[in-house]
Design a protein around this motif. Structure first.
Motif, mmCIF file in Angstrom:
data_model
loop_
_atom_site.group_PDB
_atom_site.id
_atom_site.type_symbol
_atom_site.label_atom_id
_atom_site.label_comp_id
_atom_site.label_asym_id
_atom_site.label_seq_id
_atom_site.Cartn_x
_atom_site.Cartn_y
_atom_site.Cartn_z
ATOM 1 N N THR A 208 0.836 -1.193 0.000
ATOM 2 C CA THR A 208 0.000 0.000 0.000
ATOM 3 C C THR A 208 0.876 1.250 0.000
ATOM 4 N N VAL A 209 0.290 2.348 -0.426
ATOM 5 C CA VAL A 209 0.974 3.636 -0.487
ATOM 6 C C VAL A 209 0.093 4.649 0.225
ATOM 7 N N THR A 210 0.592 5.199 1.323
ATOM 8 C CA THR A 210 -0.206 6.087 2.156
ATOM 9 C C THR A 210 0.091 7.546 1.847
ATOM 10 N N ALA A 211 -0.982 8.322 1.669
ATOM 11 C CA ALA A 211 -0.863 9.772 1.523
ATOM 12 C C ALA A 211 -0.706 10.369 2.912
ATOM 13 N N LEU A 212 0.431 11.005 3.192
ATOM 14 C CA LEU A 212 0.713 11.461 4.548
ATOM 15 C C LEU A 212 -0.208 12.595 4.987
ATOM 16 N N GLY A 213 -0.668 13.415 4.038
ATOM 17 C CA GLY A 213 -1.533 14.527 4.413
ATOM 18 C C GLY A 213 -2.884 14.104 4.928
ATOM 19 N N SER A 214 -3.334 12.916 4.535
ATOM 20 C CA SER A 214 -4.668 12.453 4.925
ATOM 21 C C SER A 214 -4.651 11.133 5.669
ATOM 22 N N ASN A 215 -3.527 10.440 5.640
ATOM 23 C CA ASN A 215 -3.381 9.088 6.184
ATOM 24 C C ASN A 215 -4.347 8.114 5.505
ATOM 25 N N LYS A 216 -4.565 8.343 4.193
ATOM 26 C CA LYS A 216 -5.394 7.442 3.402
ATOM 27 C C LYS A 216 -4.553 6.830 2.287
ATOM 28 N N CYS A 217 -5.120 5.832 1.625
ATOM 29 C CA CYS A 217 -4.332 5.030 0.688
ATOM 30 C C CYS A 217 -4.553 5.430 -0.764
ATOM 31 N N LEU A 218 -3.495 5.249 -1.552
ATOM 32 C CA LEU A 218 -3.589 5.387 -2.994
ATOM 33 C C LEU A 218 -4.471 4.253 -3.507
ATOM 34 N N ASP A 219 -5.548 4.608 -4.225
ATOM 35 C CA ASP A 219 -6.667 3.703 -4.452
ATOM 36 C C ASP A 219 -7.154 3.837 -5.892
ATOM 37 N N VAL A 220 -7.511 2.707 -6.527
ATOM 38 C CA VAL A 220 -8.134 2.739 -7.849
ATOM 39 C C VAL A 220 -9.639 2.807 -7.648
ATOM 40 N N SER A 221 -10.253 3.848 -8.202
ATOM 41 C CA SER A 221 -11.679 4.092 -7.993
ATOM 42 C C SER A 221 -12.531 2.881 -8.372
ATOM 43 N N ALA A 222 -13.469 2.546 -7.485
ATOM 44 C CA ALA A 222 -14.478 1.497 -7.727
ATOM 45 C C ALA A 222 -13.851 0.157 -8.088
ATOM 46 N N TYR A 223 -12.667 -0.114 -7.557
ATOM 47 C CA TYR A 223 -11.980 -1.377 -7.820
ATOM 48 C C TYR A 223 -11.727 -1.592 -9.318
ATOM 49 N N GLY A 224 -11.626 -0.495 -10.082
ATOM 50 C CA GLY A 224 -11.458 -0.603 -11.523
ATOM 51 C C GLY A 224 -10.166 -1.294 -11.916
ATOM 52 N N THR A 225 -10.211 -1.968 -13.035
ATOM 53 C CA THR A 225 -9.011 -2.608 -13.587
ATOM 54 C C THR A 225 -8.799 -2.238 -15.053
ATOM 55 N N ALA A 226 -9.712 -1.496 -15.649
ATOM 56 C CA ALA A 226 -9.635 -1.168 -17.074
ATOM 57 C C ALA A 226 -8.749 0.046 -17.317
ATOM 58 N N ASN A 227 -8.256 0.161 -18.534
ATOM 59 C CA ASN A 227 -7.570 1.387 -18.931
ATOM 60 C C ASN A 227 -8.460 2.590 -18.645
ATOM 61 N N GLY A 228 -7.858 3.626 -18.059
ATOM 62 C CA GLY A 228 -8.598 4.842 -17.753
ATOM 63 C C GLY A 228 -9.206 4.881 -16.368
ATOM 64 N N SER A 229 -9.117 3.798 -15.607
ATOM 65 C CA SER A 229 -9.641 3.818 -14.240
ATOM 66 C C SER A 229 -8.931 4.894 -13.430
ATOM 67 N N LYS A 230 -9.695 5.710 -12.720
ATOM 68 C CA LYS A 230 -9.153 6.875 -12.043
ATOM 69 C C LYS A 230 -8.493 6.516 -10.708
ATOM 70 N N ILE A 231 -7.518 7.337 -10.337
ATOM 71 C CA ILE A 231 -6.785 7.141 -9.089
ATOM 72 C C ILE A 231 -7.244 8.195 -8.090
ATOM 73 N N GLN A 232 -7.384 7.773 -6.841
ATOM 74 C CA GLN A 232 -7.896 8.638 -5.780
ATOM 75 C C GLN A 232 -7.258 8.219 -4.453
ATOM 76 N N ILE A 233 -7.650 8.912 -3.385
ATOM 77 C CA ILE A 233 -7.315 8.419 -2.051
ATOM 78 C C ILE A 233 -8.593 7.879 -1.412
ATOM 79 N N TRP A 234 -8.398 6.899 -0.503
ATOM 80 C CA TRP A 234 -9.540 6.282 0.173
ATOM 81 C C TRP A 234 -9.041 5.698 1.491
ATOM 82 N N THR A 235 -9.937 5.590 2.424
ATOM 83 C CA THR A 235 -9.590 4.958 3.698
ATOM 84 C C THR A 235 -8.951 3.594 3.435
ATOM 85 N N CYS A 236 -7.830 3.356 4.075
ATOM 86 C CA CYS A 236 -7.093 2.111 3.840
ATOM 87 C C CYS A 236 -7.901 0.915 4.343
ATOM 88 N N HIS A 237 -8.047 -0.102 3.488
ATOM 89 C CA HIS A 237 -8.818 -1.290 3.869
ATOM 90 C C HIS A 237 -8.143 -2.589 3.438
#
Length: 376
Positions: free
Chosen positions: A337-366
């Motif tokens: 996992t990769v944690t964003a220090l400013g928020s203590n949340k994780c680098l996350d692929v939106s909606a569990y996407g796996t396709a080309n173009g899936s957006k990157i966001q931060i989300w509570t680490c799970h």
């Protein structure tokens, strides 16, 4: 998973102690990066500095330092005196245009230059190697460079004079084709610039009829420097703060669930450009380097950034000029996992996407696979 400890260990193990003396050469060397704008001096022995080791790079480096520009010369070759602050370059004595062309894709992917200084064609003439075809070979080489590093500024020089009368005439014919080649690239939207190097030297500036004297190389340095200053961004801004030295080599970061790479959309270098998943392709928009400051850098001067320093789930991750703020700092964890220090949340692929173009966001680490990353 992303084995950060192994990467750091490997980087430390690659450090080489170099004795800097006039004429020192090596087939490869640890980069003397100060985190500045990456400039690749590219060409043959005139780039390498035959007769005067370091060649024009000495005077260019000194002008850049005096102008308070922070620049990192890059390339797989290494030579020059102690007065040259960065000895890396991509100059190959005896090489023709086709030989540079055969290798440029790998060099450009490895070193990801922001700016390329190209002086090539002299050996095509000296070796009488299909001289009539040399302009087309140059055009093909420029296309190869711009395809590999499309956001780079490529400065294409006419070749310097030669003393032999027949070779001098061939050089003038070759040079006459260069402005049209460059203009065609500009017309197609590429960042290519002409440097009239031939007019800056005369045969009295040559030490052996081919290579410049120290004074001749310095005239080349002045011409390069003037050209670089005329193109905003090609050497950054005077007095810019040096970037932290990468603590790992630049390379792709792959989403474990998708097998696709962390990618800057459309190979953009603009502030605010979105990040996404995309098929791994080795291009510069997928080359990420971690720094001691906790950044993940792409293109050398852009950082992986949490939009507007947000902390909410779903905040977009994009790129922005590196500024040292906490929304550009990341902790690389042993579990991938990769944690964003400013928020203590994780680098996350939106909606569990796996396709080309899936957006990157931060989300509570799970601990989900859409939050796991590995070096490709």
């Amino acid at each position: 998973m992303l084995n950060w400890k192994r990467l750091v260990s490997a980087a430390l193990g690659a450090v080489t102690i170099l004795v800097l003396t006039v004429g020192v050469t090596a087939t490869s060397a640890g980069a003397e990066s100060n985190g500045g704008v990456r400039v690749m001096p590219l060409g043959d022995s005139i780039t390498e500095g035959t007769q005067v080791p370091g060649g024009y790079r000495i005077g260019l480096w000194q002008r850049l330092a005096a102008g308070r520009y922070t620049v990192d010369f890059v390339g797989s070759q290494f030579n020059g005196p102690g007065s040259l602050g960065d000895h890396d370059h991509q100059g190959h004595p005896g090489w023709r245009i086709d030989q540079i062309d055969a290798n440029i894709t790998g060099w450009a992917r490895t070193h990801n230059p922001r700016t390329v200084l190209l002086h090539i064609g002299t050996n095509d003439i000296l070796q009488n190697y299909n001289v009539a075809g040399a302009p087309q070979r140059l055009s093909t080489l420029i296309d190869r460079i711009t395809a590999t590093v499309p956001e780079a500024d490529v400065f294409v020089a006419t070749i310097i004079p030669l003393s032999n009368a027949g070779q001098a005439a061939a050089a003038r014919t070759f040079n006459a084709a260069v402005p049209g080649i460059v203009q065609a690239k500009v017309n197609s939207g590429r960042r290519v610039h002409l440097v009239d190097m031939h007019s800056k030297l005369t045969t009295s500036d040559l030490i052996d009829g081919i290579h410049p004297t120290a004074g001749g190389y310095d005239k080349m340095a002045a011409a390069w420097y003037a050209a670089l200053q005329a193109v905003p961004g090609s050497i950054g801004q005077p007095g810019a703060t040096p970037s932290p030295t990468p603590s790992s080599p630049a390379g792709p970061i792959r989403g474990v669930a998708s097998g696709r790479c962390l990618d800057v959309a459309n190979v953009s270098q603009a502030n605010g450009a979105a990040t996404q998943l995309w098929d791994c392709n080795g291009r510069s928009n997928q080359q990420w380097a971690s720094t001691a400051a906790g950044e993940l850098r792409v293109y050398g001067g852009k950082c992986l950034d949490v939009n507007a320093a947000g902390t909410a789930d779903g905040t977009a991750v994009l790129i922005w000029d590196c500024n040292g703020q906490n929304n550009q700092k990341w902790r690389l964890n042993a579990d991938g996992t990769v944690t964003a220090l400013g928020s203590n949340k994780c680098l996350d692929v939106s909606a569990y996407g796996t396709a080309n173009g899936s957006k990157i966001q931060i989300w509570t680490c799970h601990g989900g696979t859409n939050q796991k990353w590995a070096r490709a």
